[in-house]
Design an enzyme around this catalytic site. Sequence first.
Site, PDB file in Angstrom:
ATOM      1  NE  ARG A 173       2.465  11.594   8.691  1.00 35.47           N
ATOM      2  CZ  ARG A 173       3.518  11.098   8.052  1.00 35.47           C
ATOM      3  NH1 ARG A 173       3.722  11.399   6.778  1.00 35.47           N
ATOM      4  NH2 ARG A 173       4.361  10.312   8.661  1.00 35.47           N
TER       5      ARG A 173
ATOM      6  CG  HIS B 211      -0.264   0.114   2.531  1.00 35.88           C
ATOM      7  ND1 HIS B 211      -0.037  -0.997   3.309  1.00 35.88           N
ATOM      8  CD2 HIS B 211       0.249   1.159   3.215  1.00 35.88           C
ATOM      9  CE1 HIS B 211       0.578  -0.631   4.415  1.00 35.88           C
ATOM     10  NE2 HIS B 211       0.771   0.678   4.388  1.00 35.88           N
TER      11      HIS B 211
ATOM     12  CG  HIS C 192       4.941   4.038   4.987  1.00 29.79           C
ATOM     13  ND1 HIS C 192       4.341   4.565   6.107  1.00 29.79           N
ATOM     14  CD2 HIS C 192       4.295   2.865   4.755  1.00 29.79           C
ATOM     15  CE1 HIS C 192       3.392   3.744   6.529  1.00 29.79           C
ATOM     16  NE2 HIS C 192       3.344   2.708   5.717  1.00 29.79           N
TER      17      HIS C 192
ATOM     18  CD  GLU D  76       4.748  -0.557   7.393  1.00 29.21           C
ATOM     19  OE1 GLU D  76       4.438  -0.905   8.538  1.00 29.21           O
ATOM     20  OE2 GLU D  76       3.931  -0.041   6.592  1.00 29.21           O
TER      21      GLU D  76
ATOM     22  CG  ASN E  26      -1.658  11.763  13.014  1.00 27.40           C
ATOM     23  OD1 ASN E  26      -1.456  10.627  13.407  1.00 27.40           O
ATOM     24  ND2 ASN E  26      -0.936  12.313  12.058  1.00 27.40           N
TER      25      ASN E  26
ATOM     26  CD  GLU F  55      -1.520   3.090   6.455  1.00 24.43           C
ATOM     27  OE1 GLU F  55      -1.094   3.832   7.354  1.00 24.43           O
ATOM     28  OE2 GLU F  55      -0.930   2.047   6.096  1.00 24.43           O
TER      29      GLU F  55
END
Length: 144
Positions: free
Chosen positions: A11, A7, A78, A121, A62, A58
């Site tokens: 943000r 993925h 990432h 990642e 926050n 994704e």
Amino acid sequence: MPIKYLHTMVRVKDLEKSKAFYELLGLVERRRMDHEGGRFTLVFMCPPGQNDGHADVELTYNWDGDDALPDDSRHFGHLAYTVENIYDTCKILQDNGIVINRPPRDGHMAFVRSPDNVSIELLQEGDALEPAEPWTSMENVGHW
């Protein structure tokens, strides 16, 4: 060293507004995870019929906000890939001069950066491996 794309993480400042945008593009919500302790929500969206987790965006929200958004450099998080053996993969990378920013101390997850500073990642395919040295003693380096 087989590798499989998982993925891309971005943000988002307003989860519902961003989710609506990706729905307009034709994506659907595949999975949602609320992390009370970390105070964030992850929403995985994918094209219809591709809910195997290998074409996801994704959306990371926050709960306490992110004052740096909507700065262009803060949106992208990432790339994520599974690997057959996270220890072997990290060793190969390390032997070739790649810094392991977040070592796989848990036998499951590591982070490295590309030469262009893109965060990558790495996730152990299947169950986590048993914790092993030198990884369990390694400290984080920089950020990921």
